[in-house]
Design an enzyme around this catalytic site. Sequence first.
Site, PDB file in Angstrom:
ATOM      1  CG  ASN A   9      -1.690   1.238   1.439  1.00  0.00           C
ATOM      2  OD1 ASN A   9      -1.768   2.066   0.535  1.00  0.00           O
ATOM      3  ND2 ASN A   9      -2.281   1.401   2.614  1.00  0.00           N
ATOM      4  CE  LYS A  11      -0.186   3.345   4.770  1.00  0.00           C
ATOM      5  NZ  LYS A  11      -0.126   3.465   6.208  1.00  0.00           N
ATOM      6  CG  HIS A  95      -5.908   2.005   5.257  1.00  0.00           C
ATOM      7  ND1 HIS A  95      -5.473   2.959   6.137  1.00  0.00           N
ATOM      8  CD2 HIS A  95      -4.881   1.135   5.100  1.00  0.00           C
ATOM      9  CE1 HIS A  95      -4.218   2.685   6.489  1.00  0.00           C
ATOM     10  NE2 HIS A  95      -3.841   1.578   5.866  1.00  0.00           N
ATOM     11  CD  GLU A  97      -3.023   5.635   6.629  1.00  0.00           C
ATOM     12  OE1 GLU A  97      -3.033   5.680   5.389  1.00  0.00           O
ATOM     13  OE2 GLU A  97      -2.096   5.114   7.285  1.00  0.00           O
ATOM     14  CD  GLU A 167      -3.587  -2.456   7.330  1.00  0.00           C
ATOM     15  OE1 GLU A 167      -2.508  -2.725   6.811  1.00  0.00           O
ATOM     16  OE2 GLU A 167      -4.183  -1.379   7.127  1.00  0.00           O
ATOM     17  N   GLY A 173       2.361   2.283  10.809  1.00  0.00           N
ATOM     18  CA  GLY A 173       3.310   3.384  10.654  1.00  0.00           C
ATOM     19  C   GLY A 173       4.033   3.756  11.935  1.00  0.00           C
ATOM     20  CB  SER A 213       5.142  -1.793  11.926  1.00  0.00           C
ATOM     21  OG  SER A 213       4.750  -0.455  12.196  1.00  0.00           O
TER      22      SER A 213
END
Length: 252
Positions: A9, A11, A95, A97, A167, A173, A213
């Site tokens: 991904n 991003k 996701h 985010e 996730e 991250g 991660s």
Amino acid sequence: MRKPMIAGNWKLHKTLDEACGLVSEIIPAVASNQDVEIVVAPVFTALSKVAEILSGSNIKLAAQNCYPEPQGAFTGEVSPLFLKDVGCHYVIIGHSERRQIFGETNDFINAKARALADAGLGTIFCIGETLEERESDQMFDVLRHQVRLGLKNLSTEQMSNVVIAYEPIWAIGTGVTASDEQAQEAHAFIRALVKELYNPKVADATRILYGGSVKPGNVDGLMTQPDVDGALVGGASLKAADFARIVNFEKV
Ligand code: PGA
């Protein structure tokens, strides 16, 4: 047997030139691997060109988002129809985010899941709890809620195009990965949930990826867990050598 999937991904990273450069480096590094389904998800503007470069390779293309309506007066949006047109096999939805920054709800994510199923595109459906939810013992409730609502009204047949990505938000991250045991615990729970909502056959066939991660140094242990069927990789997918090492994981 579930074929492992490793998906990158990207991003909001990599301009067109950079995206083309990265994918050109990844292709030879993973070319001999037929055991893993390999996916990259560049930004929208790079999809078309990356699709051309990927043609004939063993890497599939994904988009990072979509809008549930096929076409119409939806300024700024891109739908499954257009993503399929440009060569995408998969679309990432749900996701964290998008949930956190853009306020996407489970219902909206479900509309996307149904639109992708209708369009015959694969779905990488992300779920995951916050640290606060985990620490207050709400993790299983949160995951149950996200799966139930996010996959609502998808038929047993349509589930064959769905890959779930667990996730944990506290691991995305941050450099903090879930331990192998934490990942396995969540994945086993999700698989049991799919069994409850569908049937044992669907549960057995559905791939559940871990994301948060994932790096060359921790992928082998994660992939050794029986219910971890692959990884959704953010940061480490931006370096060809790291991504290739993750794709070419070794079970320990
Ligand atoms: P990360 O991102 O690997 O950089 O933690 C994973 C993701 O957000 O999909």
